[in-house]
Design a protein around this motif. Structure first.
Motif, mmCIF file in Angstrom:
data_model
loop_
_atom_site.group_PDB
_atom_site.id
_atom_site.type_symbol
_atom_site.label_atom_id
_atom_site.label_comp_id
_atom_site.label_asym_id
_atom_site.label_seq_id
_atom_site.Cartn_x
_atom_site.Cartn_y
_atom_site.Cartn_z
ATOM 1 N N PHE A 182 0.680 -1.282 -0.163
ATOM 2 C CA PHE A 182 -0.110 0.095 -0.004
ATOM 3 C C PHE A 182 0.976 1.114 -0.014
ATOM 4 C CE2 PHE A 182 -3.050 3.274 0.883
ATOM 5 C CZ PHE A 182 -3.923 2.724 1.003
ATOM 6 N N MET A 183 1.739 1.142 0.936
ATOM 7 C CA MET A 183 2.697 2.463 1.199
ATOM 8 C C MET A 183 3.599 2.756 -0.301
ATOM 9 S SD MET A 183 5.057 1.824 4.635
ATOM 10 C CE MET A 183 5.807 3.789 5.022
ATOM 11 N N VAL A 184 3.924 1.215 -1.169
ATOM 12 C CA VAL A 184 4.425 1.595 -2.193
ATOM 13 C C VAL A 184 4.066 2.244 -3.317
ATOM 14 C CG1 VAL A 184 5.940 0.458 -4.178
ATOM 15 C CG2 VAL A 184 6.214 -0.400 -2.201
ATOM 16 N N GLY A 185 2.146 1.656 -3.314
ATOM 17 C CA GLY A 185 1.817 2.042 -4.052
ATOM 18 C C GLY A 185 1.417 3.645 -3.877
ATOM 19 N N MET A 186 1.591 3.701 -2.803
ATOM 20 C CA MET A 186 1.408 5.618 -2.417
ATOM 21 C C MET A 186 3.001 6.291 -3.300
ATOM 22 S SD MET A 186 -0.493 5.433 1.164
ATOM 23 C CE MET A 186 -0.168 7.688 1.765
ATOM 24 N N LEU A 187 3.313 5.967 -2.989
ATOM 25 C CA LEU A 187 4.659 6.700 -3.029
ATOM 26 C C LEU A 187 4.883 6.203 -4.828
ATOM 27 C CD1 LEU A 187 7.263 5.300 -1.034
ATOM 28 C CD2 LEU A 187 6.846 7.018 -1.241
ATOM 29 N N PHE A 188 4.401 5.455 -5.632
ATOM 30 C CA PHE A 188 4.575 5.429 -7.202
ATOM 31 C C PHE A 188 3.251 6.272 -7.381
ATOM 32 C CE2 PHE A 188 2.175 4.244 -11.348
ATOM 33 C CZ PHE A 188 3.270 3.248 -11.528
ATOM 34 N N ALA A 189 2.554 6.590 -6.611
ATOM 35 C CA ALA A 189 1.222 7.592 -7.293
ATOM 36 C C ALA A 189 1.751 9.041 -6.817
ATOM 37 C CB ALA A 189 0.042 7.735 -6.269
ATOM 38 N N TYR A 190 2.564 9.200 -6.199
ATOM 39 C CA TYR A 190 3.267 10.466 -5.522
ATOM 40 C C TYR A 190 4.664 11.378 -6.617
ATOM 41 C CZ TYR A 190 5.685 14.288 -2.920
ATOM 42 O OH TYR A 190 5.991 15.350 -2.950
ATOM 43 N N PHE A 191 5.432 10.318 -6.898
ATOM 44 C CA PHE A 191 6.392 9.827 -7.615
ATOM 45 C C PHE A 191 6.578 10.114 -9.197
ATOM 46 C CE2 PHE A 191 8.171 9.569 -3.328
ATOM 47 C CZ PHE A 191 9.129 10.143 -3.349
ATOM 48 N N ALA A 192 5.179 9.168 -9.230
ATOM 49 C CA ALA A 192 5.572 8.687 -10.858
ATOM 50 C C ALA A 192 4.176 9.439 -11.580
ATOM 51 C CB ALA A 192 5.682 7.256 -10.950
ATOM 52 N N VAL A 193 3.195 9.342 -10.506
ATOM 53 C CA VAL A 193 1.530 9.475 -11.346
ATOM 54 C C VAL A 193 1.525 11.103 -11.413
ATOM 55 C CG1 VAL A 193 -0.915 8.954 -11.659
ATOM 56 C CG2 VAL A 193 0.890 6.984 -10.425
ATOM 57 N N PHE A 194 1.220 11.671 -10.178
ATOM 58 C CA PHE A 194 1.291 13.225 -10.119
ATOM 59 C C PHE A 194 2.280 14.145 -10.843
ATOM 60 C CE2 PHE A 194 -0.392 12.677 -5.114
ATOM 61 C CZ PHE A 194 -1.353 11.284 -5.937
ATOM 62 N N PRO A 195 3.097 13.774 -10.851
ATOM 63 C CA PRO A 195 4.075 14.972 -12.576
ATOM 64 C C PRO A 195 3.251 14.700 -13.710
ATOM 65 C CG PRO A 195 5.470 13.824 -10.758
ATOM 66 C CD PRO A 195 4.071 13.042 -10.287
ATOM 67 N N VAL A 196 2.714 13.250 -14.073
ATOM 68 C CA VAL A 196 1.976 13.290 -15.417
ATOM 69 C C VAL A 196 0.548 13.647 -15.201
ATOM 70 C CG1 VAL A 196 1.660 11.657 -16.911
ATOM 71 C CG2 VAL A 196 3.771 11.170 -15.692
ATOM 72 N N VAL A 197 0.145 13.634 -13.823
ATOM 73 C CA VAL A 197 -1.343 13.994 -14.606
ATOM 74 C C VAL A 197 -1.361 15.461 -14.180
ATOM 75 C CG1 VAL A 197 -3.651 14.401 -12.892
ATOM 76 C CG2 VAL A 197 -2.348 11.947 -13.547
ATOM 77 N N PHE A 198 0.149 16.202 -12.843
ATOM 78 C CA PHE A 198 -0.975 18.057 -13.480
ATOM 79 C C PHE A 198 0.233 18.488 -13.906
ATOM 80 C CE2 PHE A 198 -0.969 15.967 -8.026
ATOM 81 C CZ PHE A 198 -1.744 16.459 -8.329
ATOM 82 N N GLY A 199 0.781 17.992 -15.111
ATOM 83 C CA GLY A 199 1.500 18.397 -16.272
ATOM 84 C C GLY A 199 0.431 18.271 -17.381
ATOM 85 N N PHE A 200 -0.331 17.136 -17.292
ATOM 86 C CA PHE A 200 -0.749 17.127 -18.799
ATOM 87 C C PHE A 200 -2.549 18.170 -17.671
ATOM 88 C CE2 PHE A 200 -5.463 15.427 -19.846
ATOM 89 C CZ PHE A 200 -5.031 15.395 -20.913
ATOM 90 N N MET A 201 -2.588 18.721 -17.063
ATOM 91 C CA MET A 201 -3.944 19.859 -16.499
ATOM 92 C C MET A 201 -3.100 20.934 -16.937
ATOM 93 S SD MET A 201 -6.317 18.162 -16.000
ATOM 94 C CE MET A 201 -6.516 16.105 -15.675
ATOM 95 N N SER A 202 -1.700 20.915 -16.377
ATOM 96 C CA SER A 202 -1.299 22.402 -16.152
ATOM 97 C C SER A 202 -1.376 22.387 -17.994
ATOM 98 C CB SER A 202 0.589 22.664 -16.013
ATOM 99 O OG SER A 202 0.240 24.488 -16.306
ATOM 100 N N ALA A 203 -0.792 21.891 -18.840
ATOM 101 C CA ALA A 203 -0.734 22.342 -20.241
ATOM 102 C C ALA A 203 -2.188 22.042 -20.499
ATOM 103 C CB ALA A 203 -0.515 20.696 -20.810
ATOM 104 N N VAL A 204 -3.141 21.449 -20.810
ATOM 105 C CA VAL A 204 -4.550 21.869 -21.240
ATOM 106 C C VAL A 204 -5.280 23.204 -21.032
ATOM 107 C CG1 VAL A 204 -4.494 19.012 -22.143
ATOM 108 C CG2 VAL A 204 -5.787 20.144 -19.906
ATOM 109 N N THR A 205 -4.946 23.477 -19.788
ATOM 110 C CA THR A 205 -5.890 24.442 -19.465
ATOM 111 C C THR A 205 -5.238 25.717 -20.591
ATOM 112 O OG1 THR A 205 -4.594 24.602 -17.215
ATOM 113 C CG2 THR A 205 -5.613 26.622 -18.019
ATOM 114 N N PRO A 206 -6.785 26.054 -20.405
ATOM 115 C CA PRO A 206 -6.610 27.361 -21.780
ATOM 116 C C PRO A 206 -6.237 28.586 -21.890
ATOM 117 C CG PRO A 206 -8.815 26.322 -21.281
ATOM 118 C CD PRO A 206 -8.385 26.220 -20.360
ATOM 119 N N ASP A 207 -6.328 29.085 -23.062
ATOM 120 C CA ASP A 207 -5.129 30.159 -22.527
ATOM 121 C C ASP A 207 -6.702 31.922 -22.034
ATOM 122 O OD1 ASP A 207 -2.776 30.192 -23.859
ATOM 123 O OD2 ASP A 207 -3.843 30.728 -25.856
#
Length: 244
Positions: free
Chosen positions: A115-140
């Motif tokens: 469970f802790m490994v899953g949380m760490l995977f989300a924090y270090f691997a998934v969050f940067p991708v998800v938030f990067g995508f959301m930031s990139a698609v934010t309209p002007d």
């Protein structure tokens, strides 16, 4: 197996709960001074992708205080898990047979670690991708200013989703050990598991394909790991039976 009166069991249970609560409270108090820093660390994956000069916001008057406190409580819960697990184990161990102890303790420890490994995977691997995508698609002309309370809810949801996902090997092993699903059925279920993994990922994760793949692929691989674990446990059991 020890036969104790019901009252003695209840007193023992109360003692264990008090010790669990005390461990959690002491850990929380030790971390409370750094609650702001802990929240900043939790928010870092989003803060790193925000445009220069942008920041998160608090729409509730009490949010600047209570949100960091909630995050600190979560961290305290994770850090106090060794004490929590020990107290639970100390309560149930006297009522277990030796062969049950050999199975339950490794499963409990591995479940927490996964469970802790899953949380760490989300924090270090998934969050940067998800938030990067959301930031990139934010309209002007639109400022990406996330409320800290809603951010916490999103992060906790993702932590739980990936934490539970990483429990798949334990679930597979238990299903096999309890005789509910045989190894042959587990192998036959691989194609269905792959489809289910992508369906679950599409429902749980944000709409970008990359984050969905980052959940679906580990889910499938963890299913395969569960099959391997079940094979090893079955072989070990057969060896012990032969030795006896």
């Amino acid at each position: 197996m020890d036969q104790q009166p019901l009252l003695a069991h209840l007193i023992e249970l109360r003692t264990r709960f008090v010790r669990i609560a005390a461990g959690l409270l002491l850990t929380f108090l030790a971390l409370f001074h750094w609650s702001g820093d802990i929240y900043h660390l939790m928010a870092k994956p989003l803060l790193d992708v925000l445009p220069k000069g942008a920041s998160m916001i608090a729409t509730d008057v009490t949010a600047p205080f209570f949100v960091p406190v909630k995050v600190t409580m979560l961290v305290a819960f994770v850090l106090s898990l060794p004490n929590t697990l020990y107290q639970i184990w100390a309560f149930i161990a006297p009522g277990l047979y030796n062969h049950e102890k050999k199975l339950v303790l490794p499963l409990v420890i591995s479940s927490v670690l996964l469970f802790m490994v899953g949380m760490l995977f989300a924090y270090f691997a998934v969050f940067p991708v998800v938030f990067g995508f959301m930031s990139a698609v934010t309209p002007d002309g639109v400022s990406m200013m996330t409320d800290i309370d809603k951010y916490l809810s999103f992060v906790l949801g993702m932590f739980v989703a990936f934490g539970v996902t990483f429990e798949v090997p334990v679930v597979v092993l238990l299903l096999n050990r309890m005789g509910i699903v045989s190894l042959a059925k587990l192998r036959e279920g691989r194609p269905y598991m792959i489809v289910a993994a992508f369906v679950i990922a599409a429902v749980v994760t944000p709409p970008d394909v990359l984050s969905q793949v980052m959940m679906a692929v580990p889910l499938w691989l963890l299913y395969e790991a569960g099959i391997v674990m079940a094979q090893l446990v079955n072989k070990q059991q057969k060896t012990e039976v032969v030795d006896e």
